[in-house]
Design a protein around this motif. Structure first.
Motif, mmCIF file in Angstrom:
data_model
loop_
_atom_site.group_PDB
_atom_site.id
_atom_site.type_symbol
_atom_site.label_atom_id
_atom_site.label_comp_id
_atom_site.label_asym_id
_atom_site.label_seq_id
_atom_site.Cartn_x
_atom_site.Cartn_y
_atom_site.Cartn_z
ATOM 1 N N CYS A 66 -21.758 -31.061 7.498
ATOM 2 C CA CYS A 66 -21.018 -30.005 6.815
ATOM 3 C C CYS A 66 -20.282 -29.168 7.850
ATOM 4 O O CYS A 66 -20.833 -28.822 8.893
ATOM 5 C CB CYS A 66 -21.971 -29.126 6.003
ATOM 6 N N ALA A 81 -12.953 -32.303 6.925
ATOM 7 C CA ALA A 81 -13.651 -32.613 5.672
ATOM 8 C C ALA A 81 -12.982 -33.773 4.948
ATOM 9 O O ALA A 81 -13.658 -34.653 4.392
ATOM 10 C CB ALA A 81 -13.677 -31.376 4.773
ATOM 11 N N GLU A 82 -11.663 -33.784 4.959
ATOM 12 C CA GLU A 82 -10.943 -34.881 4.317
ATOM 13 C C GLU A 82 -11.088 -36.175 5.122
ATOM 14 O O GLU A 82 -11.217 -37.257 4.554
ATOM 15 C CB GLU A 82 -9.464 -34.514 4.171
ATOM 16 N N LYS A 83 -11.092 -36.053 6.420
ATOM 17 C CA LYS A 83 -11.199 -37.227 7.292
ATOM 18 C C LYS A 83 -12.562 -37.895 7.192
ATOM 19 O O LYS A 83 -12.673 -39.126 7.194
ATOM 20 C CB LYS A 83 -10.936 -36.810 8.742
ATOM 21 N N PHE A 84 -13.628 -37.075 7.059
ATOM 22 C CA PHE A 84 -14.983 -37.613 7.083
ATOM 23 C C PHE A 84 -15.705 -37.503 5.733
ATOM 24 O O PHE A 84 -16.905 -37.759 5.653
ATOM 25 C CB PHE A 84 -15.802 -36.915 8.166
ATOM 26 N N ASP A 85 -14.965 -37.102 4.699
ATOM 27 C CA ASP A 85 -15.529 -37.023 3.351
ATOM 28 C C ASP A 85 -16.808 -36.178 3.339
ATOM 29 O O ASP A 85 -17.843 -36.580 2.807
ATOM 30 C CB ASP A 85 -15.822 -38.433 2.822
ATOM 31 N N SER A 86 -16.722 -34.994 3.945
ATOM 32 C CA SER A 86 -17.901 -34.144 4.083
ATOM 33 C C SER A 86 -17.732 -32.816 3.360
ATOM 34 O O SER A 86 -16.637 -32.461 2.924
ATOM 35 C CB SER A 86 -18.164 -33.872 5.563
ATOM 36 N N ARG A 87 -18.823 -32.094 3.265
ATOM 37 C CA ARG A 87 -18.786 -30.764 2.671
ATOM 38 C C ARG A 87 -18.202 -29.763 3.659
ATOM 39 O O ARG A 87 -18.278 -29.959 4.870
ATOM 40 C CB ARG A 87 -20.195 -30.324 2.269
ATOM 41 N N THR A 136 -8.787 -33.636 -1.925
ATOM 42 C CA THR A 136 -9.135 -34.793 -2.758
ATOM 43 C C THR A 136 -10.403 -34.597 -3.598
ATOM 44 O O THR A 136 -10.499 -35.125 -4.690
ATOM 45 C CB THR A 136 -9.303 -36.047 -1.889
ATOM 46 N N LYS A 137 -11.360 -33.839 -3.062
ATOM 47 C CA LYS A 137 -12.617 -33.628 -3.799
ATOM 48 C C LYS A 137 -12.986 -32.148 -3.741
ATOM 49 O O LYS A 137 -13.787 -31.722 -2.903
ATOM 50 C CB LYS A 137 -13.744 -34.484 -3.209
ATOM 51 N N ARG A 140 -16.593 -30.507 -3.118
ATOM 52 C CA ARG A 140 -17.320 -30.504 -1.841
ATOM 53 C C ARG A 140 -16.881 -29.321 -0.975
ATOM 54 O O ARG A 140 -17.315 -29.190 0.166
ATOM 55 C CB ARG A 140 -17.124 -31.824 -1.097
ATOM 56 N N TYR A 141 -16.035 -28.449 -1.524
ATOM 57 C CA TYR A 141 -15.545 -27.262 -0.824
ATOM 58 C C TYR A 141 -16.174 -25.994 -1.399
ATOM 59 O O TYR A 141 -16.473 -25.923 -2.587
ATOM 60 C CB TYR A 141 -14.029 -27.116 -0.994
#
Length: 199
Positions: A66, A81-87, A136-137, A140-141
């Motif tokens: 995160c 966050a977008e690069k690693f699909d993380s919170r 994108t998601k 997760r933000y």
């Protein structure tokens, strides 16, 4: 694993960074938090962050990743966050820092570290490489803004992250005054229970 990304002319000794360190120590998990001292140079700073993520992925792959980003750190955190699909938690984030940087061209001094450096148009152009056009998601933000931010226009963040869960407080300031009131919320969003003492 939490990576706190400080803002422009800031450091790991800043207000919010210090609060997060104290909280991690309190629950006996100092190793969950990484607070790098980032270069003023965007290309160098992002390389520093990517190396930290790479190291984390090699040794702590089972622990959720995160990012927590403040001001310019929020701009970098969004890209990561977008690069690693993380919170990611964004605290008074800069949405268009490349526009703000133009006001700081020339000689600068970091108030925390005393580092002196020259900011150029090349640095401004480098920042544009890390723009994120679309969130994108949104789930997760977590966006946190105070309307009394004297450095950034909080409306830009509300527009950019319109679909994102948000905490919007009237008044306050750029450092996010009384951030300590939200520590439990921030860490819980990142998957850490700060009411529990880990062994």
């Amino acid at each position: 694993m939490l990576i706190y990304i400080h803002g422009f002319n800031s450091s790991p000794e800043s207000y919010k960074a210090s609060l997060l360190k104290s909280c991690a120590d309190k629950i006996n998990m100092p190793d969950i938090l990484e607070i790098p001292a980032l270069s003023f140079d965007p290309a160098v700073a992002t390389d520093q962050l990517l190396k930290i993520v790479q190291k984390y992925q090699q040794h702590n792959a089972m622990r959720p990743l995160c990012f927590i980003g403040s001001s310019l750190g929020g701009y970098y955190a969004t890209w990561l966050a977008e690069k690693f699909d993380s919170r990611v938690v964004l605290i008074n984030p800069a949405v268009k820092p490349y526009e703000l940087f133009e006001d700081y061209l020339g000689f600068n001094r970091n108030i925390y570290t005393g580092e002196e450096y020259m900011l150029t148009m090349e640095h401004v152009e480098q920042l544009k490489k890390y723009r994120v056009k679309e969130i994108t998601k949104p789930d997760r933000y977590l966006l946190m803004v105070q309307t009394g931010d004297e450095v950034l226009d909080y409306n830009q963040a509300l527009e950019k992250y319109a679909a994102v869960p948000s905490i919007v407080e009237e008044g306050g300031g750029h450092e996010f005054i009384e951030f300590d009131r939200h520590l439990e919320t921030v860490l819980a969003f990142c998957g850490i229970n700060c009411l529990k003492a880990y062994s």
